[in-house]
Design an enzyme around this catalytic site. Structure first.
Site, PDB file in Angstrom:
ATOM      1  N   HIS A 163     -27.597  17.244 -32.039  1.00 35.29           N
ATOM      2  CA  HIS A 163     -28.894  17.860 -32.311  1.00 35.29           C
ATOM      3  C   HIS A 163     -28.806  19.120 -33.162  1.00 35.29           C
ATOM      4  O   HIS A 163     -29.419  20.139 -32.874  1.00 35.29           O
ATOM      5  CB  HIS A 163     -29.635  18.161 -31.008  1.00 35.29           C
TER       6      HIS A 163
ATOM      7  N   TYR B  29     -44.187  23.544 -29.200  1.00 38.41           N
ATOM      8  CA  TYR B  29     -44.374  22.095 -29.110  1.00 38.41           C
ATOM      9  C   TYR B  29     -43.910  21.515 -27.773  1.00 38.41           C
ATOM     10  O   TYR B  29     -43.960  20.301 -27.584  1.00 38.41           O
ATOM     11  CB  TYR B  29     -43.707  21.428 -30.316  1.00 38.41           C
TER      12      TYR B  29
ATOM     13  N   GLU C 238     -41.889  12.198 -32.014  1.00 42.38           N
ATOM     14  CA  GLU C 238     -43.108  12.929 -32.371  1.00 42.38           C
ATOM     15  C   GLU C 238     -43.190  13.194 -33.863  1.00 42.38           C
ATOM     16  O   GLU C 238     -42.193  13.550 -34.499  1.00 42.38           O
ATOM     17  CB  GLU C 238     -43.152  14.292 -31.656  1.00 42.38           C
TER      18      GLU C 238
ATOM     19  N   GLN D 127     -22.567  14.253 -33.890  1.00 42.28           N
ATOM     20  CA  GLN D 127     -23.603  14.275 -34.920  1.00 42.28           C
ATOM     21  C   GLN D 127     -23.343  15.348 -35.975  1.00 42.28           C
ATOM     22  O   GLN D 127     -24.163  15.574 -36.856  1.00 42.28           O
ATOM     23  CB  GLN D 127     -24.972  14.508 -34.266  1.00 42.28           C
TER      24      GLN D 127
ATOM     25  N   TYR E  86     -32.839  10.429 -20.239  1.00 45.53           N
ATOM     26  CA  TYR E  86     -32.003   9.239 -20.329  1.00 45.53           C
ATOM     27  C   TYR E  86     -31.598   8.707 -18.956  1.00 45.53           C
ATOM     28  O   TYR E  86     -31.282   7.527 -18.814  1.00 45.53           O
ATOM     29  CB  TYR E  86     -30.756   9.524 -21.175  1.00 45.53           C
TER      30      TYR E  86
END
Length: 387
Positions: A174, A271, A261, A103, A282
């Site tokens: 991420h 959070y 979210e 990513q 997963y």
């Protein structure tokens, strides 16, 4: 990107270059999640779509304030620009070396609204990207530089300095690294993902799994709850972040298998990730759901199955006048645009528009049109206007 009025001016040679088109992700697959059910209201597709070019793994886009020039980052490490009024390409030099893979790569691009003019040369440009570290580590960074546009259709990024670094760790997931400025332009907020490490998101000794609040030079801002750069924590992978008209900060993040979210971001709020999620791991192992008494800040909207957000913009233009104040979220796994109505501190999904392709980004243009980037190789830039 917020709607900005295109400024009228007598153009210098460089300004003319900008006016004439000067200058030139895959993202998370969201595990095994599937598309969500039909929305509360089914609005169909109330816009026309015009293809405006193709790009190689486009990740982010921003209009240079005061112009019709859109700037697009490609994940592998290229920046391309175009004046959307006359299709003139803009090419960028001085782009940083990126750690490309998974990513990671070149990320967000942002400009200061207060610098709006018809001339793109001299503008401050903010970029985020993945940077390699010692050993097999890497992390996101934010850099700040200036555009110098002296040659026909070419802009150089000069004086590009890294002004903020995410703590480095292993893996290539991420990063988050979305950038947004506060409405008064005093502060810059950067999304710092948990880097698929989970536990650091609850550890305030690092900045993973957080939203950081910085001065525009990248230093920690006064008034942060712990005296460092962290504003909120307990986040997973934030890919959309924006302010509403009342100055409230919202973010949308990937859950694991389920549990995406939409959160209202508050100073010092936790959070819950990875201690709480309305999704599961997963491997199907359980994660405790949010509950009223768990001490964590709850999502305003949650999605199970996921929407797999690519980014988010809160609309403030008048072209789609009925949508003003709504959040528009690009959907990766869902291959859709998801529209969320925001009412004060509450929100709800009100429509979903099937786009047929994974959508990496949606932004608002100078006149309120929506500009959409498809994900992956050959991802198209699409212009959306009311039918």
């Amino acid at each position: 990107m917020k709607r900005l009025t295109v400024l009228a001016a007598t153009l210098s040679p460089v300004a003319l270059l900008a006016s004439c088109g000067s200058g030139y992700s895959t993202g998370e697959e969201a595990g095994e999640a599937t598309s969500t059910p039909a929305p509360i209201e089914q609005d169909g597709t109330p816009f026309s779509i015009t293809e405006r070019g193709t790009y190689n793994e486009p990740w982010a886009a921003a209009f240079v304030p005061g112009t019709d020039v859109i700037v697009i980052t490609e994940k592998s490490g290229t920046i391309r620009g175009k004046n959307v009024e006359n299709e003139r390409a803009i090419f960028f030099e001085g782009v940083p070396e990126v750690d490309y893979g998974g990513q990671g790569g070149l990320g967000d691009v942002a400009f200061l609204p207060s610098e709006a003019s018809s001339d793109i040369s001299g503008r401050t440009i903010y970029l985020s990207w993945a940077e390699a570290g010692p050993g097999d580590t890497r992390g996101a960074v934010v850099g700040r530089g200036k555009l110098l546009c002296e040659e026909h259709q070419t802009c150089a990024i000069t004086g590009l300095d890294v002004i903020w670094r995410q703590d480095k760790t292993s893996g290539r997931g991420h990063y988050s690294h979305r950038i947004v400025f506060s409405p008064d332009e005093k502060y810059m907020y950067v999304a710092s993902g948990d880097r698929q490490q989970k536990d650091p998101a609850q550890d305030l000794s690092n900045n993973l799994g957080t939203i950081v609040r910085l001065n525009l030079d990248g230093t920690p801002a006064d008034g942060n709850p712990w005296g460092d750069d962290i504003w909120s924590y307990g986040h997973r992978n934030i890919l959309g972040i924006d302010f509403d008209a009342a100055g409230r900060l919202w973010e949308v993040e990937h859950g694991p298998k389920g549990g995406d979210e939409l959160n209202l971001v508050a100073r010092g709020a936790n959070y819950g990730w990875p201690l709480r999620s309305n999704g599961i791991n997963y491997n199907d192992s359980n994660i405790p759901d949010h509950s009223p008494d768990d001490g964590f800040t709850k999502p305003v909207v949650g999605w199970t199955p996921v929407i797999a957000p690519g980014n988010m913009t809160i609309l403030d233009g008048t072209l789609f006048s009925a949508w003003k104040g709504d959040a528009m979220i690009s959907g990766l796994k869902t291959k859709a645009l998801i529209r969320v109505s925001i009412d004060g501190e509450t929100a709800r999904e009100v429509a979903r528009y099937d786009m047929g392709k994974r959508i990496r980004s949606v932004i608002e243009g100078p006149d309120g049109a929506l500009w959409v980037l498809e994900d992956g190789e050959g991802g198209r830039l699409l212009e959306l206007r009311p039918k």
